[in-house]
Write an enzyme that holds these catalytic residues in place. Structure first.
Site, mmCIF file in Angstrom:
data_model
loop_
_atom_site.group_PDB
_atom_site.id
_atom_site.type_symbol
_atom_site.label_atom_id
_atom_site.label_comp_id
_atom_site.label_asym_id
_atom_site.label_seq_id
_atom_site.Cartn_x
_atom_site.Cartn_y
_atom_site.Cartn_z
ATOM 1 N N SER A 297 0.848 -1.365 -0.152
ATOM 2 C CA SER A 297 0.046 -0.013 -0.006
ATOM 3 C C SER A 297 0.938 1.379 -0.021
ATOM 4 O O SER A 297 1.606 1.697 -0.995
ATOM 5 C CB SER A 297 -0.848 -0.031 1.218
ATOM 6 O OG SER A 297 -2.067 0.984 0.996
ATOM 7 N N ASP A 308 9.658 5.582 -10.527
ATOM 8 C CA ASP A 308 9.406 6.239 -11.951
ATOM 9 C C ASP A 308 10.088 7.339 -12.064
ATOM 10 O O ASP A 308 10.429 7.617 -13.323
ATOM 11 C CB ASP A 308 7.809 6.326 -11.729
ATOM 12 C CG ASP A 308 6.900 5.028 -12.168
ATOM 13 O OD1 ASP A 308 7.492 3.960 -12.274
ATOM 14 O OD2 ASP A 308 5.811 5.248 -12.214
ATOM 15 N N LYS A 322 -0.807 -4.325 -3.333
ATOM 16 C CA LYS A 322 -2.005 -3.769 -2.924
ATOM 17 C C LYS A 322 -2.103 -2.330 -3.516
ATOM 18 O O LYS A 322 -1.794 -1.605 -2.747
ATOM 19 C CB LYS A 322 -2.186 -3.703 -1.273
ATOM 20 C CG LYS A 322 -3.632 -3.156 -1.014
ATOM 21 C CD LYS A 322 -3.561 -3.057 0.660
ATOM 22 C CE LYS A 322 -5.061 -2.791 1.045
ATOM 23 N NZ LYS A 322 -5.266 -0.971 0.727
#
Length: 445
Positions: A297, A308, A322
């Protein structure tokens, strides 16, 4: 604690966006679902009239609610009584017990992760273990709240846990002495060579600010310029979405951090850098983020954002996977509905649901003597019954563990212990930073 007061603090401990309960479509329910509700009433009446023993209305209603929610996904649920007390405990930040994060899986109490430094952690309980007995009494098929209540208790008292560890032939027993569990969200230390290690154990209130203070303290301790930073998110099951954004923002000075997309209009949200903290607090310093199968999470939001943006090298094992957001919807004064209302996406638009975050460099935890056995039976989001399916259709082979023989990871746990290495993943990350220059892979900005 009343639900209204609890909801004011709930965003601090769970990756949720608080939204009010809506009734706009309730008028349509009766006509659309009337025949289905008639079936429910028919079953209710038959049970009340014919079941072998009298049944309280409260038991049947709670069963209906639990049944509806279990048909959705593993993270939606109805909270009242002890469930709300558990949420209050998380907000307060301390309690007496063993220090375990557990779930009910197919009737068994399963360990998601022990809190670092807790009595359970020190007793050797691992993520993925199943607790089958408490003080010799079978708890399989019982109620999770009852099991949790029994494991909690006065500090200094002990309880015997019977553990089934996947990969072992026989269960084993562990005596654990309860302690006061002080949930320390952030711990840190300075390693030789001016390498900082900051461990984020949960995403509770002010984690971003705590990490910022930890970094400044590390710089004061250092004998010169900081040479690198390890951000340890292993076995961190998540928490506040806002704090995940804040932590990411510490290292980013531009761009998207995470996006949240839901069915309802108010559930589509964008979170960008420079909204919580200005600039990159560790500008020019190489960063490694450690993750494992227990990183979920909020941990995956941070790892995905820094990966990224090429701000950090992600190292360790594939994360839990998740990629959903739960909202807390109040139901009167003493109950609430925790409902999955959105999915979240990394800056490049990737959903971590099922697949998780894949590390740039896979490093197994070979200092754990049970690593090979636990790896074989490791559980992630994609293994949970009723989990949300990644809408992009992640292929099974994309979620498989890299099984390529790597000569760097040949040492046994015994050999590593002889060398004084108790945490191989952390050791490998620190050594990587010691070999890092501004042109090397760990400084990716």
């Amino acid at each position: 604690m009343k639900i209204a007061a609890l909801l004011q603090s709930a965003a601090l401990v769970t990756a949720v966006a608080l939204i009010p309960a809506t009734t706009a479509s309730m008028a349509q329910v009766e006509g659309r679902a009337g025949p289905e509700f008639a079936k429910v009433m028919a079953v209710y009446q038959r049970i009340q009239a014919n079941y072998v023993e009298p049944v309280e209305d409260e038991v049947l209603v709670r069963g209906m609610i639990d049944g509806m929610l279990s048909a959705l996904d593993p993270h939606s649920g109805y909270l009242d009584g002890s469930d709300l007390q558990r949420l209050e405990t998380m907000i307060d930040g301390n309690y007496s017990g063993l220090g375990l994060s557990v779930v009910m899986e197919d009737g068994a109490v399963k360990v998601i992760s022990p809190f670092k430094g807790s009595p359970a952690d020190k007793a050797g309980i691992k993520a993925g273990d199943f607790i089958t007995h408490l003080d010799g009494e079978l708890i399989y098929g019982g109620d999770l709240d009852d099991a949790v209540a029994r494991m909690r208790g006065k500090a200094g008292t002990s309880i015997q846990l019977t553990i089934f560890r996947p990969g072992r032939d026989e269960p084993f027993e562990v005596n654990v002495t309860r302690g006061v569990i002080e949930l320390e969200p952030v711990t840190y230390e300075l390693q030789p060579g001016n390498i900082g290690v900051i461990s984020v154990n949960e995403f509770s209130a002010d984690v971003g600010a705590d990490v910022y203070r930890a970094w400044n303290d590390l710089k004061e301790q250092a004998t010169g310029r900081m040479a690198g930073l390890v951000l340890d998110l292993r076995s961190n099951p998540g928490g506040s979405l806002d704090e995940a954004v804040a932590l990411s923002d510490l290292f980013l000075d531009k761009g998207r951090i995470v996006s949240q997309r839901g069915r309802a209009r108010g559930e589509t949200l964008l979170y960008d850098a420079e909204t919580v903290f200005r600039g990159d607090m560790a500008a020019g310093v190489p960063v490694i983020v450690l993750i494992d199968a227990g990183s979920a999470s909020a941990s995956e939001i941070v790892a995905g954002a820094l990966q990224d943006h090429r701000r950090a090298l992600i190292m360790g094992e594939r994360s839990f996977g998740k990629g959903s957001v739960q909202s807390l919807l109040p139901l009167g004064r003493d109950a609430a509905l925790k409902l999955t209302t959105a999915r979240y996406y990394t800056p490049k638009g990737h959903s971590v649901q099922e697949g998780g975050i894949k590390p740039d460099i896979t490093v197994p935890q070979i200092s754990d003597p049970d690593f090979a056995l636990r790896q074989k039976y490791q559980t992630r989001e994609s293994d949970l019954r009723g989990h949300l399916i990644n809408e992009l259709g992640i292929k099974d082979e994309e979620m498989e563990v890299d099984k390529i023989d790597d000569p760097r990871f040949k040492l046994t746990s015994e050999q590593l212990k002889e060398k004084g290495i108790e945490d191989f993943q952390l050791h490998y990350a620190v050594e990587t930073l010691r070999r890092t220059t501004k042109s090397s892979v760990a400084l990716r900005k």
